[in-house]
Design an enzyme around this catalytic site. Structure first.
Site, PDB file in Angstrom:
ATOM      1  N   TYR A  18       1.008  -1.057   0.051  1.00 20.02           N
ATOM      2  CA  TYR A  18       0.050   0.124   0.072  1.00 20.02           C
ATOM      3  C   TYR A  18       0.950   1.277  -0.056  1.00 20.02           C
ATOM      4  O   TYR A  18       2.067   1.173   0.344  1.00 20.02           O
ATOM      5  CB  TYR A  18      -0.740   0.003   1.102  1.00 20.02           C
ATOM      6  CG  TYR A  18      -0.011   0.179   2.618  1.00 20.02           C
ATOM      7  CD1 TYR A  18       0.116   1.247   3.081  1.00 20.02           C
ATOM      8  CD2 TYR A  18       0.322  -1.110   3.288  1.00 20.02           C
ATOM      9  CE1 TYR A  18       0.631   1.500   4.280  1.00 20.02           C
ATOM     10  CE2 TYR A  18       1.060  -0.881   4.283  1.00 20.02           C
ATOM     11  CZ  TYR A  18       1.215   0.478   4.880  1.00 20.02           C
ATOM     12  OH  TYR A  18       2.012   0.660   6.053  1.00 20.02           O
TER      13      TYR A  18
ATOM     14  N   SER B 124       1.737   5.837  11.624  1.00 23.03           N
ATOM     15  CA  SER B 124       1.814   4.646  11.582  1.00 23.03           C
ATOM     16  C   SER B 124       0.331   3.854  11.569  1.00 23.03           C
ATOM     17  O   SER B 124      -0.650   4.408  11.981  1.00 23.03           O
ATOM     18  CB  SER B 124       2.669   3.855  12.717  1.00 23.03           C
ATOM     19  OG  SER B 124       1.877   3.856  13.871  1.00 23.03           O
ATOM     20  N   LYS B 125       0.351   2.669  10.924  1.00 21.82           N
ATOM     21  CA  LYS B 125      -0.892   1.900  11.162  1.00 21.82           C
ATOM     22  C   LYS B 125      -1.255   1.759  12.508  1.00 21.82           C
ATOM     23  O   LYS B 125      -0.500   2.099  13.456  1.00 21.82           O
ATOM     24  CB  LYS B 125      -0.649   0.787  10.242  1.00 21.82           C
ATOM     25  CG  LYS B 125      -1.149   0.379   9.139  1.00 21.82           C
ATOM     26  CD  LYS B 125      -1.260  -1.041   8.803  1.00 21.82           C
ATOM     27  CE  LYS B 125      -0.260  -1.382   7.683  1.00 21.82           C
ATOM     28  NZ  LYS B 125      -0.418  -2.743   7.180  1.00 21.82           N
ATOM     29  N   ARG B 126      -2.371   1.379  12.718  1.00 21.08           N
ATOM     30  CA  ARG B 126      -2.837   1.043  14.309  1.00 21.08           C
ATOM     31  C   ARG B 126      -3.461   2.492  14.720  1.00 21.08           C
ATOM     32  O   ARG B 126      -4.637   2.304  15.306  1.00 21.08           O
ATOM     33  CB  ARG B 126      -1.597   0.981  14.856  1.00 21.08           C
ATOM     34  CG  ARG B 126      -1.155  -0.514  15.076  1.00 21.08           C
ATOM     35  CD  ARG B 126      -1.157  -1.066  16.184  1.00 21.08           C
ATOM     36  NE  ARG B 126      -1.843  -1.663  17.077  1.00 21.08           N
ATOM     37  CZ  ARG B 126      -2.268  -2.913  17.097  1.00 21.08           C
ATOM     38  NH1 ARG B 126      -1.834  -3.702  15.745  1.00 21.08           N
ATOM     39  NH2 ARG B 126      -3.238  -3.637  17.757  1.00 21.08           N
ATOM     40  N   GLN B 127      -3.023   3.581  14.329  1.00 23.10           N
ATOM     41  CA  GLN B 127      -3.578   4.769  14.837  1.00 23.10           C
ATOM     42  C   GLN B 127      -4.482   5.222  14.012  1.00 23.10           C
ATOM     43  O   GLN B 127      -4.623   6.646  13.856  1.00 23.10           O
ATOM     44  CB  GLN B 127      -2.427   5.883  15.383  1.00 23.10           C
ATOM     45  CG  GLN B 127      -1.600   5.204  16.434  1.00 23.10           C
ATOM     46  CD  GLN B 127      -0.913   6.261  17.366  1.00 23.10           C
ATOM     47  OE1 GLN B 127      -1.684   7.487  17.394  1.00 23.10           O
ATOM     48  NE2 GLN B 127       0.059   5.895  17.921  1.00 23.10           N
TER      49      GLN B 127
END
Length: 477
Positions: A15, A252-255
């Site tokens: 991605y 980052s991912k997750r947030q």
RNA sequence: GGCGCGUUCGUCUAGCGGUUUAGGACGCCGGCCUCUCACGUCGGUAACACGGGUUCGAAUCCCGUACGCGCUACCA
């Protein structure tokens, strides 16, 4: 300035990170601003991270954002191939040059050896880095062992002195050579590391400016040392501030969403995303905040890029997207909206009604994924009334209005914007009510709420039959 | 731990020694518009991390402290 050539060099992870988009955008803007070339290079040297379809996805995402490149995959160019995985021989040749110059050396240390070494250093409070134990293996012996033993190739970093990074955004940054690791250039699987591939390709592709994220600043002295080992002129560097989560850590991912594809899937417009991301670390110097790509090209300069990281504020992105939804040409809006209605199962099957719904909802729409919620009033079968609606409907005057409406409606063929208007005029005359007192009872009866889109459109879309049903239902409570 | 970078309203930012009672935008609050909501518009709220210097004068220059972040992989 001689010819400007910049590159966007992502590794295909599946991605496109919005931080990558910002890096790509700044490279693009810098290239276009200086009538230079924008190169796309795929950094796929890590076999373990191979992701199916990642390159296709990357190209599609780039297409969507409108950042077209001059050289790269599918386009070719004079300095290809543009996939690092297809340039292995080139790296091997260059490593050989370094070996011949005694600027690099083979290292036979195993993972266990290295781990033990690092633990030891940690314990003693020493800087954790390769101690150079394979550096002094006699050349003859090293050459012999290379034939049979697994090994990597390391750069022979000078043990003394300093290396200065001249950064366009940050100024001069100095690093002590003694603290720079003997960087691995070639992995034991024969693939180059980022450091080697990046330097070799940037040189061979005649890159004039390396514009990349701040996380690369600490490894830039290694790159400079590499350029010098080859005897090459180094490019100019510009390290961009990081994009941050709301808690100020690296985005980052997750947030939350970090992929450009996520925002696309939520119905953000590429113009809005690009505009928003451009302002994360750069500004024109005055109060202008809305920019087309062309304007960004015109005004962009690295000198106006900030040093401090920027929090990615989805709130402001939503506002900006809403702004773009309202400012693009109406037919473009309707075209995109139509696609989304279909995708979200909100297509009425009636082009005219679809158009009315989209027009009604446009001022309140910030992203297309909000369509189900914003258009809910048009698709209700059974009605529930909120407190304020109940209050309105409880008034005798309201009931009177509804009764008159039912009578008048019986004499109307079908509801249109025009017939609804005349109908309301009649109701106004007969009931003697006007303004809020006239409209709110109707709104409450038809939508169950005291707010929402233009009533004329709502009634027209819902249709005479259902309107009658809702009026009678409201009268009954 | 070591190295590096950074620090103006909650967030994105303007400011590059005096034009600053620190400006704009998002958010939030309020007025107007309007059948309502939204849009739009008008107004309000809110910041120079701290401590030393330099200077007639510092958000702006220098030093230190604190805090934050990044890097420290045979990942990029």
């Amino acid at each position: 300035m001689s010819e400007v050539r910049v590159r966007f060099a992502p590794s295909p992870t599946g991605y496109v990170h919005v931080g990558s988009l910002r890096t790509a955008l700044y490279n693009y803007l810098f290239a276009r601003h200086h009538q230079g070339r924008f190169v796309l290079r795929i950094e796929d040297t890590d076999q373990s991270r191979y992701v199916e379809g990642a390159v296709e996805n990357l190209l599609e995402t780039l297409r969507w954002t409108g950042l077209d490149y001059d050289e790269g995959p599918e386009k070719g160019g004079p300095y290809g191939p543009y996939f690092q995985s297809q340039r292995k021989e080139i790296y091997h040749e260059h490593v050989q040059q370094l070996l011949d110059k005694d600027a690099a050396y083979p290292c036979f240390c195993s993972e266990e050896t290295l781990n033990a070494m690092r633990e030891e250093q940690q314990k003693k409070g020493l800087p954790v880095m390769y101690d150079g134990r394979c550096r002094n293996i006699p050349k003859e012996e090293a050459l012999e062992r290379m034939k049979s033993e697994p090994h990597v190739i390391r750069l022979k970093v000078p043990r003394t002195g300093n290396t200065m990074v001249k950064d366009i955004i940050r100024g001069d940054v100095s690093f002590e050579n003694a603290l720079i690791d003997d960087q691995i250039l070639l992995k034991s699987d024969g693939f180059p590391t980022y450091h080697l591939a990046n330097v070799v390709d940037d040189h061979l592709m005649k890159i004039s400016h390396v514009i990349r994220g701040e996380e690369w600043l600490p490894s830039t002295p290694k790159h400079i040392l590499l350029y010098r080992a080859f005897g090459w002129q180094e490019p100019q560097f510009a390290h961009l501030p990081l994009l941050l989560n709301p808690d100020r850590t690296k985005l980052s991912k997750r947030q939350g969403d970090v992929a450009v594809e996520d925002y696309r899937a939520k119905g953000f417009l590429p113009q809005a995303l690009v505009n928003f991301v451009a302002l994360l670390g750069w500004n024109k110097g005055d109060d202008q905040e809305i920019f087309s790509l062309e304007e960004l090209v015109k005004y962009f300069s690295l000198e106006r890029v900030n040093k401090a990281g920027a929090v990615f504020d989805v709130h402001k992105l939503e506002w900006m997207n809403g702004h773009y939804i309202r400012s693009i040409a109406e037919d473009e809006y309707l075209r995109i909206g139509q696609e989304w209605l279909k995708k979200l199962n909100l297509d009425t099957g009636d082009a005219q009604k679809n158009r009315l719904i989209l027009q009604a909802v446009r001022p309140a729409l910030n992203k297309f994924a909000d369509l189900p919620q914003k258009t809910a009033v048009f698709f209700k079968d059974a009605l529930e009334y909120d407190e304020q609606a109940k209050e309105w409907l409880a008034k005798p005057e309201s009931k009177e209005i509804l009764k008159i409406m039912i009578e008048e409606l019986a004499q109307t063929d079908e509801l249109t914007l025009e017939s609804f208007k005349t109908l309301m005029k009649t109701v106004q005359k007969r009931s003697g009510q006007k303004g809020k007192d006239l409209w709110m009872p109707v709104r409450a009866a038809i939508t169950g709420e005291t707010h929402g889109p233009d009533l004329g459109i709502v009634l027209t879309v819902i249709g005479k039959r259902k309107v009658e049903q809702f009026l009678k239902q409201a009268l009954a409570i």
